[in-house]
Design an enzyme around this catalytic site. Structure first.
Site, PDB file in Angstrom:
ATOM      1  N   ASN A   1       0.971  -1.249  -0.058  1.00  0.00           N
ATOM      2  CA  ASN A   1      -0.059   0.095   0.070  1.00  0.00           C
ATOM      3  C   ASN A   1       0.898   1.284  -0.033  1.00  0.00           C
ATOM      4  O   ASN A   1       0.469   2.062   0.495  1.00  0.00           O
ATOM      5  CB  ASN A   1      -1.087  -0.080   1.140  1.00  0.00           C
TER       6      ASN A   1
ATOM      7  N   THR B   1       4.940   7.603  -1.295  1.00  0.00           N
ATOM      8  CA  THR B   1       3.405   7.897  -0.548  1.00  0.00           C
ATOM      9  C   THR B   1       2.695   6.846  -0.004  1.00  0.00           C
ATOM     10  O   THR B   1       2.502   5.847  -0.688  1.00  0.00           O
ATOM     11  CB  THR B   1       2.871   8.715  -1.604  1.00  0.00           C
ATOM     12  N   VAL B   2       2.337   7.031   1.188  1.00  0.00           N
ATOM     13  CA  VAL B   2       1.591   5.982   1.609  1.00  0.00           C
ATOM     14  C   VAL B   2      -0.171   6.070   1.393  1.00  0.00           C
ATOM     15  O   VAL B   2      -0.466   7.217   1.340  1.00  0.00           O
ATOM     16  CB  VAL B   2       1.504   6.183   3.528  1.00  0.00           C
ATOM     17  N   CYS B   3      -0.561   5.037   1.087  1.00  0.00           N
ATOM     18  CA  CYS B   3      -1.964   4.728   0.597  1.00  0.00           C
ATOM     19  C   CYS B   3      -2.728   4.202   1.751  1.00  0.00           C
ATOM     20  O   CYS B   3      -2.612   3.076   2.090  1.00  0.00           O
ATOM     21  CB  CYS B   3      -2.255   4.145  -0.252  1.00  0.00           C
ATOM     22  N   LEU B   4      -3.509   5.199   2.571  1.00  0.00           N
ATOM     23  CA  LEU B   4      -4.139   4.521   3.710  1.00  0.00           C
ATOM     24  C   LEU B   4      -5.423   5.471   3.923  1.00  0.00           C
ATOM     25  O   LEU B   4      -5.636   6.678   3.899  1.00  0.00           O
ATOM     26  CB  LEU B   4      -3.152   4.990   4.787  1.00  0.00           C
TER      27      LEU B   4
END
Lengths: 104, 159
Positions: free
Chosen positions: B85, B91-94
């Protein structure tokens, strides 16, 4: 910032307070990796070695086996709270240092 | 607008200094002139015990915009961080830091960092952000675990 309190300007002693800050004590929380907390009061100009040694002996461990961090950076023995811009109620993180190998 | 963001960031900074989860750090970046940049924070997220991330402290940059806290900040691991993710950019996808997702202005820096720590060992394969990690995670878990382990070694605690 200079408080010119003209009464007793004793010139024989060390560091009459200049910026009003140096002799001031701050409260510091030492936080271990399990969330355990120990509180200390320390002068802003006192080397943090004093705090680290006190913490180590309280925990009954060798100071060299502990790693003290402030804002993610290792604290050196000679560092003072003032140098590190510490403020009242700041936190020092402590972790046990891992050493590879089997002989000490 | 900037006043609101700055005010909130000042509060976040104050709250973090007094109280933060063990092993984490989060400090505003330093400008060339030595002053603090409250809009960009350097953080460290410790891997949880008893996971393949244990022993690592993973560096994360959080960038806040002038529209914070109406809009969420952007959270980035180093480029090419291996995780299903995390985009190739890092870049973190959360969901909780997604503007079209579950972001709410009341979410604190602490909430974000704890959320990302949870995500490390609990990827969501339904919303992949990079090819290499999701492929291994779905089709070759042993190799995936090996990759994660060796990545953890790349990020020892600060010393």
């Amino acid at each position: 910032m200079s408080d010119n309190n003209n009464n007793n300007n004793n010139n024989n002693n060390e560091e009459v307070k200049k910026e009003g800050g140096d002799q001031e004590q701050i409260n510091i929380k030492v936080l271990d990796s399990n969330g355990g907390e120990v509180f200390f009061k320390i002068k802003k100009t006192t080397p943090l070695k004093k705090l680290m040694d006190a913490y180590s002996s309280k925990k009954g461990v060798n100071p060299s086996s502990l790693r003290f961090l402030y804002e993610g950076n290792r604290i050196d023995y000679e560092n003072t709270p003032k140098q590190l811009n510490m403020e009242n109620d700041d936190i020092i993180d402590v972790t046990i240092m891992q050493v590879g190998g089997s002989n000490n | 607008m900037s006043g609101i963001a700055l005010g909130r960031l000042t509060e976040e900074r104050k709250a973090w200094r007094k109280d933060h989860p063990p092993g984490f750090y989060a400090r505003p970046a330093t400008n060339p002139d030595g002053s603090q940049n409250l809009f960009s924070w350097q953080c460290g997220i410790p891997g949880k015990e008893k996971t393949l991330f244990e022993g690592g402290v993973f560096p994360l940059t959080i960038d806040f915009s002038e529209e914070y806290p109406s809009k969420p900040p952007k959270c980035k691991f180093p480029k090419d961080f291996f995780h299903p993710n995390v985009y190739p950019s890092g870049t973190v996808c959360l969901s909780i830091i997604n503007d079209d997702g579950d972001w709410r202005p009341s979410i604190s820096v602490k909430n974000i960092l704890l959320g990302i720590q949870d995500l490390l060992d609990a990827p969501n394969p339904k919303s992949p952000a990079q090819q290499p990690a999701i492929t291994l995670f779905l089709h070759n878990i042993e190799e995936y675990n090996k990759k994660i382990k060796s990545q953890t070694k790349l990020y020892p605690p600060p010393s």
